[in-house]
Design a protein around this motif. Structure first.
Motif, PDB file in Angstrom:
ATOM      1  N   PHE A  37       0.862  -1.179   0.000  1.00 15.88           N
ATOM      2  CA  PHE A  37       0.000   0.000   0.000  1.00 15.88           C
ATOM      3  C   PHE A  37       0.902   1.235   0.000  1.00 15.88           C
ATOM      4  O   PHE A  37       1.921   1.264   0.679  1.00 15.88           O
ATOM      5  CB  PHE A  37      -0.892   0.026   1.250  1.00 15.88           C
ATOM      6  N   CYS A  41      -1.951   6.235   0.851  1.00  9.06           N
ATOM      7  CA  CYS A  41      -3.275   5.612   0.815  1.00  9.06           C
ATOM      8  C   CYS A  41      -4.207   6.343   1.785  1.00  9.06           C
ATOM      9  O   CYS A  41      -3.785   6.864   2.812  1.00  9.06           O
ATOM     10  CB  CYS A  41      -3.207   4.119   1.119  1.00  9.06           C
ATOM     11  N   GLU A 106      -9.130   3.451   1.439  1.00  5.99           N
ATOM     12  CA  GLU A 106      -8.360   2.246   1.181  1.00  5.99           C
ATOM     13  C   GLU A 106      -8.154   1.442   2.459  1.00  5.99           C
ATOM     14  O   GLU A 106      -7.963   0.233   2.414  1.00  5.99           O
ATOM     15  CB  GLU A 106      -7.009   2.610   0.569  1.00  5.99           C
TER      16      GLU A 106
END
Length: 194
Positions: A37, A41, A106
């Motif tokens: 990630f 994010c 996210e």
């Protein structure tokens, strides 16, 4: 800070030795890096309170953060830390849709939310999953003393959302929560939204 907030903060940090926000954040960040990630994010801190989790995330270079809490006063304290972009005063619960769109984050993290006399699973876990895009993560602590109590419904709701293919379990661990009380542990879950 007002007197009540000072008293609560001292009780939690000094007398109980609250460290759950540190251990949960560290576990989440490790998983975010493992799953690649981006540090940019978009993360929602549910039950953000005074912003302890937000500070820990920022220390680890995750800075695209929003905060949600039932208390406007606590969010005003969190705002002073300068780590969140947006603030939402809202309550998680049965038959209650929070003011956020589907798939707009996210990652969601909730530390200190699923505990005695706080938030039950029904509606809350559903909403956290709803606001996370497919492939994103929902993470949260559940204090050990309430994990298996039916009135809170944590275990049943997590299993239901797995059966309904809303999310799948990525990791479950037992972590330090307090360092000075008899309730020292919590369970930390990370689910991936399907």
């Amino acid at each position: 800070m007002n007197n009540l907030l000072d008293i609560v903060t001292e009780d939690v940090e000094v007398h109980r030795g609250y460290i759950g926000y540190k251990t949960a954040t560290e576990k989440l960040v490790t998983k975010l890096k493992e799953l690649e990630f981006s540090e940019d994010c978009k993360i929602l801190d549910v039950g953000a309170g005074t912003g302890l989790v937000g500070e820990e995330l920022c220390k680890r270079k995750f800075t695209n953060l929003d905060a949600l809490d039932a208390s406007d006063a606590l969010l005003k304290e969190a705002d002073k830390k300068g780590v969140y972009k947006n603030f939402f005063v809202d309550v998680l619960g049965p038959n209650k849709r929070i003011q956020l769109d589907n798939d707009c984050y996210e990652v969601v993290i909730a530390v200190g939310v699923f505990t005695r006399n706080h938030v039950k699973a029904e509606g809350a876990m559903d909403e956290m999953a709803r606001v996370v895009r497919p492939g994103g993560l929902v993470s949260f602590t559940i204090r050990e003393d309430v994990m298996f109590e039916e009135e809170y419904g944590y275990e049943a709701k997590m299993e239901q959302l797995c059966r309904e293919e809303v999310w799948k379990l990525v990791s479950k661990s037992e972590e330090d929560y307090h360092s000075k009380t008899d309730i020292r542990k919590c369970y930390f879950y990370i689910y991936q939204v399907l």
